[in-house]
Design a protein around this motif. Structure first.
Motif: not given
Length: 517
Positions: A230-249
């Motif tokens: 689940s992309p919206y699980m708290l750990i997935t969203g914060i940790v995975g989302g942070a690295v995803f945003s580092m890559a995209s931005h």
């Protein structure tokens, strides 16, 4: 379609290219065309970054997420803020040091033109696939809305019209026109969301918020979600989302180019971090619309409403229930999100083509006027390619569209990993980085297509290259960049052990601005 709605849409379609041309008509140099002479205010770049990353599907689909997941999507948005803060202080200073117009120029200085070209070609292919398919996907809700109001148009007609209108100001005005039109377009669709909230507030009964809360539609954290699926699980969203945003931005030229158009590193950092905050607010607004729609439609799931997916929830409301004028405003907002993303992609692709490929590999000392001309020519070339590519999907099923929309997962980890490799492993050479880059892209293809997990339990099932269906699901997309970075660092780090000393500075002349002023 009602006359006032038609008038609003026509005025919008005519005004955006005109405003863009007026803003950017006085292009004096290639630096002006590519990075606006580094004179753009940070707040405008902040809004442009948000408009760039917001597609039509974001505007249409986000309210429907509430029907299944409440507000859990915001964990991902919070991760985006964390990632942008890290990128602002770790990656962005590297780009400003060399007065660059391309993020990949840093890789050229650190490793050599081979890796710079590899990263640029990867960006071009990735952006062609992702933005081309996103352009067609953006035409889907537009066609549905137009069909409902009796305006019959084929998908490719919508694609060609939007591309032609967008390229008018992207070709003439460069980054300045794109940024300022983005500001207007973002204001338009956020204004549409606020208008929808006001309309719904007047239609809903007292206590609607308590009803939605009782049904779990304001839930921020759901501990029943699975970390790997689940992309919206708290750990997935914060940790995975942070690295995803580092890559995209931090490693994607699409966003980096806007940040490099600000007046200073500090302004660029404010723009990048500010964009994360604005995105969080934007998603909150659209999720609030979704919670209100849940009550408006009788607190029933999508299937009982006769809709095929949650994506249809907001579209139906726009078509059936918005007053005259506001409906046209929101349709214009949907068009705005598509045109904004397309204009940004055209400008970023032309910049990368000229700065990372033409200048670096032809070794020609081209005049500034020639570089400006090349930038405009490539803007036209990529516009035609986008239109043709997107039109090819007129009869394609959704599974291929979803694959195209997720294509960045194959390459974001390799791109961000190459930057991190250059920063933290000083012994790594160009060959090490290129091999690690290629292995990462191949490895991510294996992970994305092959690894399957149980939808019910989140447990790893095994390797299966058949389409995810039933109880079998793929790994949640926020983990893709993190795994890609790990593969790049492991492979590049091991290869660097062959060298006993840190890599010497690249002897090639750095790629700064295209004849920067």
């Amino acid at each position: 379609m009602r006359a006032l709605d038609i008038a609003i849409i026509i005025v919008y379609l005519a005004a955006m290219p005109l405003i863009g041309v007026l803003v950017g008509r006085k292009q004096r140099s290639s630096s002006d065309y590519f990075v606006g002479e580094r004179s753009l205010p940070w707040f405008a770049v902040t809004l442009s970054v948000v408009a760039t990353e917001t597609s039509t599907l974001t505007v249409i689909s986000t309210p429907g997420l509430v029907f299944g997941n409440g507000f859990t999507f915001l964990s991902l948005a919070f991760g985006y803020i964390v990632g942008r803060v890290i990128a602002a202080f770790v990656l962005l200073p590297q780009y400003f040091k060399g007065n660059m117009v391309s993020a990949y120029a840093f890789l050229g200085e650190r490793f050599g033109k081979g890796l710079q070209g590899t990263a640029s070609v990867t960006f071009v292919i990735t952006r062609l696939l992702a933005e081309g398919v996103r352009l067609f996907a953006g035409a889907i809700p537009i066609k549905i809305i137009l069909d409902h109001f009796g305006v019959s148009m084929e998908y490719w007609h919508i694609v060609v019209i939007l591309t032609a209108l967008t390229v008018l100001y992207a070709y003439v005005g460069g980054i300045k026109a794109v940024v300022w039109v983005d500001v207007i377009q973002l204001s338009l669709y956020l204004g549409g969301a606020i208008a929808a909230i006001i309309v719904l507030a007047n239609k809903l009964p007292d206590g609607w918020a308590s009803m939605a809360a009782a049904d779990g539609k304001f839930t921020l954290v759901d501990f029943g979600l699975h970390i790997w699926t689940s992309p919206y699980m708290l750990i997935t969203g914060i940790v995975g989302g942070a690295v995803f945003s580092m890559a995209s931005h931090g490693s994607d030229q699409l966003i980096a180019q806007r940040l490099l158009a600000t007046k200073s590193l500090r302004d660029g950092q404010k723009a990048l971090i500010g964009s994360g905050i604005v995105v969080f607010v934007q998603f909150t607004l659209f999720l609030l619309v979704g919670a209100m729609l849940w009550v408006f439609y009788g607190r029933k799931p999508v299937a009982q409403l006769g809709m095929q997916s949650p994506d249809d929830v907001f579209s139906r409301f726009i078509i059936d229930d918005l007053p005259v004028g506001i409906s046209g405003l929101l349709i214009a907002g949907v068009l705005a999100s598509t045109m904004g993303a397309l204009a940004s992609a055209l400008n970023a692709l032309s910049t990368s083509t000229v700065a990372d490929l033409y200048q670096k590999f032809t070794n020609r000392d081209a005049s500034d006027s020639k570089l400006l001309r090349h930038g405009r020519v490539w803007t036209l070339v990529w516009a035609v390619v986008f239109a043709v590519f997107a039109s090819m999907f007129s009869t394609t099923k959704n599974s291929v569209i979803e694959l195209g929309l997720s294509i960045v997962g194959y390459t974001y980890g390799a791109l961000l990993g190459a930057f991190v490799l250059g920063l933290v492993i000083r012994r790594a050479r160009q060959v090490d980085a290129i091999v690690a880059f290629v292995v990462t892209v191949a490895g991510m293809a294996f992970i994305i297509l092959g690894l399957k997990f149980s939808k019910a339990t989140g447990d790893f099932i095994g390797v299966d290259f058949s389409k995810a269906a039933g109880d079998k699901v793929a790994l949640a997309f926020p983990w893709y960049p993190l795994l890609g970075v790990a593969i790049t660092l492991i492979v590049g780090g091991l290869l660097s052990l062959r060298h006993s000393t840190p890599a010497p500075p690249d002897t090639e002349e750095p790629v700064a601005t295209a004849k920067a002023a």
